[in-house]
Structure formats: structure tokens, C-alpha cells
Enzyme design. Sequence first.
Site, PDB file in Angstrom:
ATOM      1  N   PRO A 246       8.850  -3.757  12.207  1.00  0.00           N
ATOM      2  CG  PRO A 246       8.183  -1.782  11.126  1.00  0.00           C
ATOM      3  CD  PRO A 246       8.816  -3.130  10.869  1.00  0.00           C
ATOM      4  CB  CYS A 247       5.258  -5.999  15.341  1.00  0.00           C
ATOM      5  SG  CYS A 247       6.468  -6.490  16.569  1.00  0.00           S
TER       6      CYS A 247
END
Length: 284
Positions: A246-247
Site C-alpha cells: 500500500p504505497c
Amino acid sequence: MNDQKHQNYYRIAKAIEFIKDNFKEQPTLEELSKKVNLSQYHFQRIFTEWAGTSPKKFLQYVSLQYAKIKLAKENTLFDTAFETGLSGTSRLHDLFVKVEGMSPAEYKNGGKNLKINYSYSSSHFGKLIIASTNKGICYLSFFDEEKEDAFQVLKSEYPNAQLQESRDKFQKNALKIFEIKNKGIDEIKIHLKGTAFQLKVWEALLKIPPASLVSYNSIAKLISKPSSSRAVGNALGKNPIAYIIPCHRVIKSTGELGGYKWKETKKIALIGWEETENQILNEK
């Protein structure tokens, strides 16, 4: 995944762009609906079907001031959040991701001797291409262009691999992450190609709970490289697996969103959607 869901995303993407550029003015429902050439009634209905909340609430979630407050709160609980991993109240509370890095040879030779299955899918946020080796997911990307263009990007990542269009058990399981409440999802296995530093950053991202926001600086400190915020940002830009790694939950310490490999509008949509899901769960 219902194709109508991701079609609705494209229809409201223009509204999200407008929200991003004008959140300080807090645009009205009338102004937003005009931007997408819909009546207020139809725009409200479509937006609520997609996001699970009203445009007004969504606007709150993606405003700069809200991000600053959220970021400050998460920073005070930063150590706890990373020690406990995924939040027990989050929509991904049953999710566990197992990471395996590729060998130096696999990393350097463009995937030679690797057999990679790939397939196309749709999601709440648009079209996807997903790929896997015999050890797990190695690639997941949103795309707006034609399938062939998306395939060429995958091929450029693994120019020497044997690529075949096929959906295997790893892909079927991983794609459940985009379904409501992730029903029936098992441990997601991912097979990552990256440098030692990139792998360390990506593994750190997996510990950020959904609907949480942390800064680039915080990630740098977590991996014991406090002066490497810029390098952290570069590693995020190389993230090969959208959403699962989850950047999109990493923003600037000022509360500004910062860049995103799959476009800033997508990042806003992901952040707002996760916050909506979190609020709904907390109200139950």
C-alpha cells in the site's frame, strides 16, 4: 468484480480531480455534478454507490487539513501500529501477506527461466493486470490504456521470462482483496523482484493499517535509514504490486499527498475509499 463499479470510478474521476484542485473552496454538490455533466441527483447516487459515502464526506477525507490531522494521529501511534501490523478493525484484518524475494540471478537476468502467468481483471478502481510465478504474485498494476500496452509494461519488467495468459490460484486469491469484506481470502503470497533496500521499504508498507496515513520520513525511520526519505520515495515509485503493497498510504509530512505511480487521482480515490470503509465499520 462488478464492471459497473469500475465504470463508475472513471465517471467520478473527473470529480475527484476537481476535489483535489479545489478542496480549499469546499465545492458544492451542484459544482461537482456540473463538472461531470450529471444532475445532482444522479451524481450523488453514482458517487455514493461507488464510495459508500456522500461527495461531501469524501471531500472531507481527502482535504489537506484532514490529512494533516490523520497523519499527526498516526504518528503518535506509529510504533504501536507497526508492532501490531494490520488493524483489527480494518477491512483487511484477516489478511496476511507472505513475502519472498527473488534470487539475485532472477533479479539481474530479467526473469530468465521464470514462467509467469498473467491475466486481466477489473476492480473498484479500474482495470488491472496481474501476474504470478510459481511462488506468488510478482506484479499487479492498474492501467487505463489498451491491454496490449499494459502487457508491454509487464514484459519490460521481465523481458526474458516465459509469459502466458492464464489465471492461476495465486491471482484468484489475491484479486479477492478488491471484493467486499474480502470473503474467502487466504494468505497472499508475493514474489518480489527488487534491491535489498526496496524490499525493506515494501515490507514496511505492508504493516501500515488500512485508512492510515504515514509520512515518507516515518518509513525511513522504521527501516533505520532516517536520512533516506528521498530513496524511500523512489522505492515507492518502483512498487510492482499495486494496493496489496500500500504505497498509497504514504504522504508528505505536510499533509500533501505526494506522487503516486498510478496517478494522484487514483491515490486520492484509494485513501478516501479506505477511510469511508473504516468509518462505516466503526459506526457498526
